[in-house]
Design a protein around this motif. Structure first.
Motif, PDB file in Angstrom:
ATOM      1  N   THR A   4       0.462  -1.431  -0.125  1.00 51.58           N
ATOM      2  CA  THR A   4       0.064   0.060   0.061  1.00 51.58           C
ATOM      3  C   THR A   4       1.104   1.442   0.046  1.00 51.58           C
ATOM      4  O   THR A   4       0.366   1.742  -1.129  1.00 51.58           O
TER       5      THR A   4
ATOM      6  N   TRP B 234       0.704   4.006  -3.139  1.00 50.99           N
ATOM      7  CA  TRP B 234       0.086   5.831  -2.421  1.00 50.99           C
ATOM      8  C   TRP B 234       1.786   6.922  -2.676  1.00 50.99           C
ATOM      9  O   TRP B 234       1.474   7.639  -2.983  1.00 50.99           O
TER      10      TRP B 234
ATOM     11  N   GLN C 135      -3.802   9.943  -5.357  1.00 50.51           N
ATOM     12  CA  GLN C 135      -4.863   9.762  -5.343  1.00 50.51           C
ATOM     13  C   GLN C 135      -5.471  10.419  -7.019  1.00 50.51           C
ATOM     14  O   GLN C 135      -6.166  10.722  -7.609  1.00 50.51           O
TER      15      GLN C 135
ATOM     16  N   SER D 253      -6.638   9.352 -10.490  1.00 50.52           N
ATOM     17  CA  SER D 253      -6.915   8.720 -10.096  1.00 50.52           C
ATOM     18  C   SER D 253      -6.911   7.363 -11.765  1.00 50.52           C
ATOM     19  O   SER D 253      -7.584   6.802 -11.949  1.00 50.52           O
TER      20      SER D 253
ATOM     21  N   ASN E 218      -3.364  -0.752  -8.859  1.00 52.92           N
ATOM     22  CA  ASN E 218      -4.571  -0.578  -7.548  1.00 52.92           C
ATOM     23  C   ASN E 218      -4.022  -2.226  -7.777  1.00 52.92           C
ATOM     24  O   ASN E 218      -4.473  -2.758  -8.520  1.00 52.92           O
TER      25      ASN E 218
ATOM     26  N   THR F  35      -4.644  -1.480  -1.441  1.00 56.95           N
ATOM     27  CA  THR F  35      -5.990  -0.448  -1.736  1.00 56.95           C
ATOM     28  C   THR F  35      -6.295  -0.110  -1.765  1.00 56.95           C
ATOM     29  O   THR F  35      -7.762   0.783  -0.920  1.00 56.95           O
ATOM     30  N   TYR F  36      -7.164  -0.864  -2.125  1.00 56.79           N
ATOM     31  CA  TYR F  36      -8.438  -1.422  -2.731  1.00 56.79           C
ATOM     32  C   TYR F  36      -9.275  -0.791  -1.786  1.00 56.79           C
ATOM     33  O   TYR F  36     -10.282  -0.377  -0.997  1.00 56.79           O
TER      34      TYR F  36
ATOM     35  N   TYR G  75      -8.505  -0.572   1.346  1.00 61.56           N
ATOM     36  CA  TYR G  75      -8.276   0.678   2.606  1.00 61.56           C
ATOM     37  C   TYR G  75      -9.367   2.031   1.878  1.00 61.56           C
ATOM     38  O   TYR G  75     -10.082   2.150   2.537  1.00 61.56           O
ATOM     39  N   SER G  76      -8.899   2.099   0.525  1.00 64.62           N
ATOM     40  CA  SER G  76     -10.174   3.192   0.133  1.00 64.62           C
ATOM     41  C   SER G  76     -11.273   2.606  -0.053  1.00 64.62           C
ATOM     42  O   SER G  76     -12.395   4.155   0.326  1.00 64.62           O
ATOM     43  N   SER G  77     -12.559   1.618   0.564  1.00 63.67           N
ATOM     44  CA  SER G  77     -13.064   0.846   0.951  1.00 63.67           C
ATOM     45  C   SER G  77     -13.683   0.479   1.472  1.00 63.67           C
ATOM     46  O   SER G  77     -14.664   0.789   2.524  1.00 63.67           O
TER      47      SER G  77
ATOM     48  N   ARG H  39     -14.320   3.049   3.961  1.00 62.57           N
ATOM     49  CA  ARG H  39     -14.898   3.546   4.914  1.00 62.57           C
ATOM     50  C   ARG H  39     -16.277   3.486   4.797  1.00 62.57           C
ATOM     51  O   ARG H  39     -16.749   3.697   5.832  1.00 62.57           O
TER      52      ARG H  39
ATOM     53  N   SER I 248     -13.333  -5.455   4.825  1.00 68.48           N
ATOM     54  CA  SER I 248     -11.652  -5.629   4.594  1.00 68.48           C
ATOM     55  C   SER I 248     -11.646  -7.562   5.370  1.00 68.48           C
ATOM     56  O   SER I 248     -10.119  -7.327   4.616  1.00 68.48           O
TER      57      SER I 248
END
Length: 326
Positions: free
Chosen positions: A258, A262, A267, A269, A276, A280-281, A283-285, A287, A294
């Motif tokens: 990761t 990063w 960021q 895109s 990706n 990292t996917y 971590y992004s999803s 939230r 996860s």
């Protein structure tokens, strides 16, 4: 007269006669229990819709819903899986060939002052964080230009990085590196191998330091050149180390770095989709999908890594006549 049978030595006898050794192992065993085995209870989150209020074992049980969403209801799943496998595959291949080459070259150098300077320079990339590497990369790949629509002439609108300056000097068209996803897999693979090769070569140099020098003396007497000694002595004797390190790398083939992604891409895109990885996917999803999702992906990565290392270990023992990790 029959000899007296040797008395069986049980656990109590073992502890009494090696008490000091077992006491020395206690701190390591406690840390292993605390940080490796007790956290396994959190795997239950993979089968729940976790929330902080209800806790791990009080959250609603959803069965395989988290796994099902990742593999069937998610358009990005197979893309991040393929990215992870591609980056790791070439990282393993090139990350094995280059450290071995560096170790052999260092072993052949006879100029001690130059050898010490070269070894210091070789280790330097390992001490750089990925954020620093990303900043250096940005200095190389900065793109500030536009193309005239009628003449196709390159019009500079600001400072350009080293790569585009070289392309312009050679009469070629500069590249908008941070807007072209197709370049970023090779870039990430190259930087990953560049950063770790010097450090990984230590293991091979340490192995070569223990080789029997009489074998090389005999080969020299028989008329073997230095290249022949490397191909017929050094590389075959390094094979057990290569097998073990490769097997350990295969066990992590479904895990991505990761910090590397990063640090190099951030960021952006536009190019992030090309590199990706699973980590990292997730971590992004996290939230939006929560900790249960996860955890489910992390569990899948661990299971697939276990399967891969078992298969690779079996193949290595078959091909290399018993050489394997376990």
């Amino acid at each position: 007269m029959r000899p007296k049978p040797i008395a069986r030595r049980g656990l109590i006898w073992e502890i009494r006669h090696n008490a000091a050794l077992y006491i020395m192992c206690v701190p390591a065993l406690v840390l292993l229990l605390m940080f490796s085995y007790l956290p396994m209870g959190g795997i239950y989150m993979a089968f729940t819709k976790y929330n902080v209020v209800d806790g791990i074992f009080g959250s609603p049980f959803v069965g395989l819903q988290n796994f099902k969403y990742f593999f069937t209801g998610n358009p990005y799943a197979w893309r991040v899986i393929s990215n992870t496998l591609i980056l790791n595959f070439w990282g393993i291949v090139l990350g094995t060939i280059l450290p071995i080459s560096i170790a052999i070259f260092m072993n052949e150098i006879r100029n001690e002052p130059f050898k010490k300077v070269a070894q210091s320079a070789m280790f330097f990339p390992y001490f750089l964080s990925w954020v620093v590497v990303g900043a250096i990369l940005y200095g190389f790949l900065t793109s500030n230009f536009r193309l005239d629509r009628t003449t196709g002439e390159v019009i500079l609108t600001g400072a350009n990085g080293v790569a585009n300056r070289l392309l312009i000097a050679m009469g070629a068209t500069p590249v908008r590196w941070y807007a072209e996803p197709k370049y970023w897999k090779p870039i990430v693979i190259f930087l990953n191998v560049w950063k770790w090769s010097g450090y990984n070569s230590i293991i091979y140099m340490a192995a070569m330091a223990g080789f029997d020098g009489s074998l090389y003396e005999a080969a020299t007497i028989d008329g073997a050149s230095r290249f022949q000694q490397i191909t017929h002595l050094t590389i075959p004797m390094l094979k057990p180390n290569v097998v073990v390190l490769t097997l350990m790398s295969i066990g992590r083939i479904f895990f991505g770095d990761t910090g590397m992604i990063w640090g190099l891409v951030g960021q952006n895109s536009t190019v992030l989709d090309a590199v990706n990885v699973i980590d990292t996917y997730v971590y992004s999803s996290m939230r939006t999908m929560g900790f249960g999702f996860s955890t489910a992906i992390g569990l899948c990565q661990s299971i697939m890594g276990l399967i891969m290392i078992c298969l690779a270990n079996w193949a290595a023992k078959k091909i290399n006549d018993g050489e394997g990790l376990f």
